[in-house]
Design a protein around this motif. Structure first.
Motif, PDB file in Angstrom:
ATOM      1  N   GLY A  21      31.472 -48.358  34.354  1.00 10.40           N
ATOM      2  CA  GLY A  21      31.806 -50.124  35.299  1.00 10.40           C
ATOM      3  C   GLY A  21      29.566 -50.109  35.552  1.00 10.40           C
ATOM      4  O   GLY A  21      28.991 -49.595  34.884  1.00 10.40           O
ATOM      5  N   ASP A  46      34.456 -51.728  38.042  1.00 11.37           N
ATOM      6  CA  ASP A  46      34.628 -53.164  37.345  1.00 11.37           C
ATOM      7  C   ASP A  46      34.860 -52.275  35.792  1.00 11.37           C
ATOM      8  O   ASP A  46      34.253 -53.048  35.328  1.00 11.37           O
ATOM      9  N   THR A  48      36.463 -51.323  32.330  1.00  8.65           N
ATOM     10  CA  THR A  48      37.213 -51.789  31.034  1.00  8.65           C
ATOM     11  C   THR A  48      37.661 -50.719  30.431  1.00  8.65           C
ATOM     12  O   THR A  48      37.212 -49.820  29.908  1.00  8.65           O
ATOM     13  N   THR A  73      47.682 -59.417  38.357  1.00 10.20           N
ATOM     14  CA  THR A  73      46.584 -58.294  38.597  1.00 10.20           C
ATOM     15  C   THR A  73      46.528 -57.940  40.393  1.00 10.20           C
ATOM     16  O   THR A  73      45.848 -57.347  40.194  1.00 10.20           O
ATOM     17  N   ALA A 104      43.823 -56.555  34.033  1.00 12.29           N
ATOM     18  CA  ALA A 104      42.717 -58.388  33.549  1.00 12.29           C
ATOM     19  C   ALA A 104      43.181 -59.084  33.233  1.00 12.29           C
ATOM     20  O   ALA A 104      42.686 -59.926  33.362  1.00 12.29           O
ATOM     21  N   ILE A 124      41.414 -53.082  33.772  1.00 10.60           N
ATOM     22  CA  ILE A 124      40.309 -53.305  34.862  1.00 10.60           C
ATOM     23  C   ILE A 124      39.662 -52.251  35.562  1.00 10.60           C
ATOM     24  O   ILE A 124      41.188 -52.084  36.491  1.00 10.60           O
ATOM     25  N   THR A 126      38.598 -50.749  39.854  1.00  6.40           N
ATOM     26  CA  THR A 126      38.625 -51.618  40.864  1.00  6.40           C
ATOM     27  C   THR A 126      38.031 -50.213  42.031  1.00  6.40           C
ATOM     28  O   THR A 126      38.671 -49.859  41.869  1.00  6.40           O
TER      29      THR A 126
END
Length: 129
Positions: A21, A46, A48, A73, A104, A124, A126
């Motif tokens: 991230g 974030d 991935t 999402t 994502a 993703i 978060t």
């Protein structure tokens, strides 16, 4: 409440790509060119994870149902251990536990043979509060 993928009959992913991230930073530059960078938090966000699978029709259907159950999402996901099983120890130290995984993008399905599909998913992680 997090959405579960459910059990897959086929083995784990055939390929993984992980990107750690970002940290919230902002660079301020003056007219002279001198500048400073400000850090706006102590946690990355974030990250991935791209996963590719070779799945049976029932597992492909389960993957698509997970997308639907998570409302795309919107909802967070509970990743099965098999998604990270066999990965290098670097992946274990690169994913902070305070992040929540989400879709994502919609899953991508490529039909290879009758009963076999290549499925690619993009997730993703978060930072939620």
């Amino acid at each position: 409440m997090a959405t579960s993928f459910g059990a897959l009959e086929t083995c784990g992913p055939t390929r993984r790509t992980f990107k750690p991230g970002q940290f919230a930073t902002k660079r301020f530059t003056s007219i002279s060119g001198a500048g400073s960078t400000r850090l706006y938090g102590s946690k990355a966000f974030d990250a991935t994870l791209q996963l590719s699978f070779l799945l049976s029709d029932s597992d492909t259907c389960a993957m698509l149902k997970c997308w639907d159950n998570a409302k795309g999402t919107y909802d967070t996901l509970e990743l099965p251990e098999e998604f990270l099983a066999g990965s290098s120890p670097i992946l274990d130290c690169g994913v902070p536990t305070y992040l929540n995984w989400r879709w994502a993008d919609p899953p991508s399905v490529e039909s290879l043979l009758p009963g076999r599909s290549r499925v690619q998913i993009n997730l993703i992680a978060t930072l939620d509060f």
